[in-house]
Scaffold this active site. Structure first.
Site, PDB file in Angstrom:
ATOM      1  N   LYS A 114     -23.342  -8.015  -4.321  1.00  0.00           N
ATOM      2  CA  LYS A 114     -23.826  -9.246  -3.697  1.00  0.00           C
ATOM      3  C   LYS A 114     -24.410  -8.997  -2.311  1.00  0.00           C
ATOM      4  O   LYS A 114     -25.349  -9.673  -1.905  1.00  0.00           O
ATOM      5  CB  LYS A 114     -22.682 -10.276  -3.591  1.00  0.00           C
ATOM      6  CG  LYS A 114     -22.343 -10.940  -4.911  1.00  0.00           C
ATOM      7  CD  LYS A 114     -21.526 -12.203  -4.700  1.00  0.00           C
ATOM      8  CE  LYS A 114     -21.181 -12.848  -6.007  1.00  0.00           C
ATOM      9  NZ  LYS A 114     -20.259 -13.986  -5.860  1.00  0.00           N
ATOM     10  N   LYS A 198     -26.031  -8.886 -15.987  1.00  0.00           N
ATOM     11  CA  LYS A 198     -25.162 -10.015 -16.313  1.00  0.00           C
ATOM     12  C   LYS A 198     -25.955 -11.324 -16.261  1.00  0.00           C
ATOM     13  O   LYS A 198     -26.791 -11.494 -15.374  1.00  0.00           O
ATOM     14  CB  LYS A 198     -24.067 -10.039 -15.240  1.00  0.00           C
ATOM     15  CG  LYS A 198     -22.838 -10.782 -15.579  1.00  0.00           C
ATOM     16  CD  LYS A 198     -21.817 -10.636 -14.475  1.00  0.00           C
ATOM     17  CE  LYS A 198     -22.247 -11.341 -13.210  1.00  0.00           C
ATOM     18  NZ  LYS A 198     -21.198 -11.555 -12.226  1.00  0.00           N
ATOM     19  N   LYS A 201     -26.003 -17.167 -12.299  1.00  0.00           N
ATOM     20  CA  LYS A 201     -26.524 -18.411 -11.736  1.00  0.00           C
ATOM     21  C   LYS A 201     -27.689 -18.152 -10.802  1.00  0.00           C
ATOM     22  O   LYS A 201     -28.557 -18.983 -10.626  1.00  0.00           O
ATOM     23  CB  LYS A 201     -25.439 -19.076 -10.885  1.00  0.00           C
ATOM     24  CG  LYS A 201     -24.226 -19.531 -11.629  1.00  0.00           C
ATOM     25  CD  LYS A 201     -23.117 -19.853 -10.624  1.00  0.00           C
ATOM     26  CE  LYS A 201     -21.935 -20.530 -11.292  1.00  0.00           C
ATOM     27  NZ  LYS A 201     -20.834 -20.750 -10.351  1.00  0.00           N
TER      28      LYS A 201
HETATM   29  P1  AMP Z   1     -18.458 -18.001 -11.085  1.00  0.00           P
HETATM   30  O1  AMP Z   1     -19.607 -18.800 -11.554  1.00  0.00           O
HETATM   31  O2  AMP Z   1     -18.852 -16.703 -10.463  1.00  0.00           O
HETATM   32  O3  AMP Z   1     -17.497 -18.784 -10.256  1.00  0.00           O
HETATM   33  O4  AMP Z   1     -17.672 -17.599 -12.400  1.00  0.00           O
HETATM   34  C1  AMP Z   1     -16.826 -18.485 -13.108  1.00  0.00           C
HETATM   35  C2  AMP Z   1     -16.212 -17.776 -14.295  1.00  0.00           C
HETATM   36  O5  AMP Z   1     -17.231 -17.403 -15.236  1.00  0.00           O
HETATM   37  C3  AMP Z   1     -15.497 -16.472 -13.914  1.00  0.00           C
HETATM   38  O6  AMP Z   1     -14.308 -16.366 -14.680  1.00  0.00           O
HETATM   39  C4  AMP Z   1     -16.471 -15.395 -14.300  1.00  0.00           C
HETATM   40  O7  AMP Z   1     -15.843 -14.184 -14.616  1.00  0.00           O
HETATM   41  C5  AMP Z   1     -17.143 -16.003 -15.532  1.00  0.00           C
HETATM   42  N1  AMP Z   1     -18.507 -15.484 -15.712  1.00  0.00           N
HETATM   43  C6  AMP Z   1     -19.550 -15.572 -14.856  1.00  0.00           C
HETATM   44  N2  AMP Z   1     -20.653 -14.980 -15.355  1.00  0.00           N
HETATM   45  C7  AMP Z   1     -20.316 -14.507 -16.581  1.00  0.00           C
HETATM   46  C8  AMP Z   1     -21.023 -13.794 -17.614  1.00  0.00           C
HETATM   47  N3  AMP Z   1     -22.311 -13.467 -17.489  1.00  0.00           N
HETATM   48  N4  AMP Z   1     -20.336 -13.466 -18.739  1.00  0.00           N
HETATM   49  C9  AMP Z   1     -19.026 -13.802 -18.888  1.00  0.00           C
HETATM   50  N5  AMP Z   1     -18.308 -14.469 -17.963  1.00  0.00           N
HETATM   51  C10 AMP Z   1     -18.938 -14.829 -16.820  1.00  0.00           C
END
Ligand code: AMP
Ligand code: TRP
Length: 333
Positions: A114, A198, A201
Site C-alpha cells: 500500500k 487481487k 476496491k
Molecule cells: P477490506 O475491504 O480490505 O476491508 O476487506 C474486507 C474483507 O474482504 C477482508 O476479510 C479481506 O480479506 C476480504 N477481501 C478483500 N479483497 C479480497 C479478495 N480479492 N479476495 C478475497 N477476499 C478479499
C-alpha cells in the site's frame, strides 16, 4: 462449539465480489449458527490511514452496513457497529503499540504494497494499522476471525501481540489468542483484468471487479469482457494452474455453487469460453443481483441504518469498556 466471532470491513466504497466470497459469505454462514456470538465492525479508523473525503466516508459507512444486511447478516443476531464510536479501540491500539515490535511490523507485506515506492510519504497510521486491528479483535476476546487470505499475516501479528502481552504481564490467557478462519479455497479472488492481481476496491478500472452494487447488465458485461486466453477451457487441474485468469473465473464459479475446481472442470473442460462465461454470468446475476437491489433499497433508509449502528455501538461499548479497564489496571494506570 460456540465461537466468538469478530471481523471488520473498511468503509472505503466499492465493496466487491472478492469481499463477498472471501469474507461476507462466511460472516453470513457464521451468523446463521445460533451458537455463535458475532460482531461485525465497520472499521472507519482503519479507512483514514489513506486520505478519505469526509462526505464520502460518511456515505460509505452507511453503505457498508447496508451491504452487511443485504448479504444476509441479521442485525438482531449480530452486533454491527462503527469502530470510531467505541473509544476503547484507539486506547487499546496505543497500549498494544507499546507491546508490538518494530521488527514485527516491518515484515507486513500489505504495508509495503500500500505504501508503494515512496514509503516516506505513507501515514504513520498505515504503518501501525495491524496493531489497531489486533486491538479490535482482542477487546472482544474473539476466538475466531473470518477474513480473506490477504489478512493472514495481520492475524499472526495479532496472535503474537496477545501472547507477548500475556507473557510480559505474567497473566496467563488474559488476552484470547484468536484463530483465523480463512477458507481453504477461493479466499483470494483475483482481478477480472489480470489473474495475478487481487480484486480490489482501489483498482482504477471498474471492469476489474464486480461491485456488489452492480446491476445485472453491468455484471453480464464485466464477465463478457473479463480477460481470458484464446484456448478452450482447460482440460485438467494441471493445465488450469498455468492459466490464472481461467483459474480465477472457475474459482468464482465454484465458490458461488459451493463446489470445487475439480467438479467444475468436469462440467466445462474443453468447452468454449463464451459458453462458460454465460453460465457464470447467470450464476452471478442470481447471487449478486438481489444483494445489489437490496443495498440500493436500504441506502434510502438512512435512519434505519443509523439506528443499527447506534444500537451496535452501545452493545460493543459495554463489552470493550470493561476489557480496556482491565487492561489499564494490568498495565498499572
Ligand atoms: P477490506 O475491504 O480490505 O476491508 O476487506 C474486507 C474483507 O474482504 C477482508 O476479510 C479481506 O480479506 C476480504 N477481501 C478483500 N479483497 C479480497 C479478495 N480479492 N479476495 C478475497 N477476499 C478479499
Ligand atoms: N484489516 C482488515 C482489512 O483490510 C479489516 C479489519 C480491521 C479487520 N480490523 C479487523 C478484520 C479485525 C478482522 C478483524 O480487510
Amino acid at each position: 462449539m460456540s465461537k466468538k466471532i469478530f471481523s471488520g470491513v473498511q468503509p472505503t466504497g466499492n465493496l466487491h465480489l472478492g469481499n463477498y466470497l472471501g469474507a461476507l459469505k462466511n460472516f453470513v454462514y457464521l451468523n446463521n449458527d445460533e451458537k455463535n456470538k458475532c460482531i461485525f465492525c465497520v472499521v472507519d479508523l482503519h479507512a483514514i490511514t489513506i486520505k478519505q473525503d469526509p462526505k464520502e466516508l460518511k456515505n460509505n459507512i452507511r453503505e457498508t452496513v447496508a451491504t452487511f444486511i443485504a448479504s444476509g447478516i441479521d442485525p438482531k443476531r449480530s452486533i454491527i457497529f462503527n469502530q470510531s464510536r467505541v473509544a476503547a479501540h484507539s486506547e487499546a491500539a496505543w497500549i498494544l503499540s507499546c507491546i508490538a515490535r518494530m521488527g514485527w511490523l516491518n515484515r507486513m507485506t500489505q504495508f509495503k504494497e500500500k505504501a508503494g515506492k515512496d514509503k516516506e510519504k505513507a501515514s504513520v497510521g498505515l504503518y501501525s494499522y495491524p496493531v489497531l486491528m489486533a486491538a479490535d479483535i482482542l477487546l472482544y476476546d474473539a476466538t475466531h476471525v473470518p477474513v480473506g487470505d490477504d489478512q493472514k499475516q495481520h492475524l499472526e501479528l495479532c496472535r503474537d501481540i496477545a501472547q507477548k502481552f500475556n507473557n510480559d504481564y505474567q497473566i496467563e490467557n488474559f488476552l484470547q489468542v484468536p484463530e483465523p478462519l480463512i477458507q481453504k479455497e477461493f479466499s483470494r479472488i483475483m482481478s477480472l483484468k489480470d489473474g495475478s492481481k487481487k480484486m480490489s476496491k482501489s483498482e482504477q478500472s471498474d471492469l476489474s471487479r464486480i461491485n456488489l452494487t452492480d446491476d445485472n447488465d453491468q455484471i453480464i458485461n464485466k464477465i463478457k469482457k473479463a480477460k481470458t486466453d484464446s484456448l478452450p477451457m482447460p482440460k485438467d487441474l494441471k493445465e488450469l494452474d498455468k492459466r490464472p485468469e481461467a483459474r480465477n473465473l472457475l474459482g468464482i464459479y465454484s465458490s458461488l455453487t459451493d463446489s470445487n475446481l475439480e467438479k467444475s472442470l468436469q462440467i466445462f473442460a474443453g468447452k468454449n469460453f463464451s459458453k462458460f462465461k454465460e453460465v457464470l454470468a447467470d450464476k452471478l446475476v442470481s447471487k449478486i443481483g438481489p444483494i445489489s437491489k437490496e443495498i440500493k433499497k436500504l441506502l434510502v433508509e438512512r435512519q434505519y441504518l443509523d439506528e443499527i449502528l447506534l444500537n451496535g455501538v452501545e452493545k460493543a461499548n459495554s463489552i470493550a469498556s470493561k476489557k480496556i479497564e482491565r487492561i489499564k489496571e494490568i498495565v498499572g494506570f
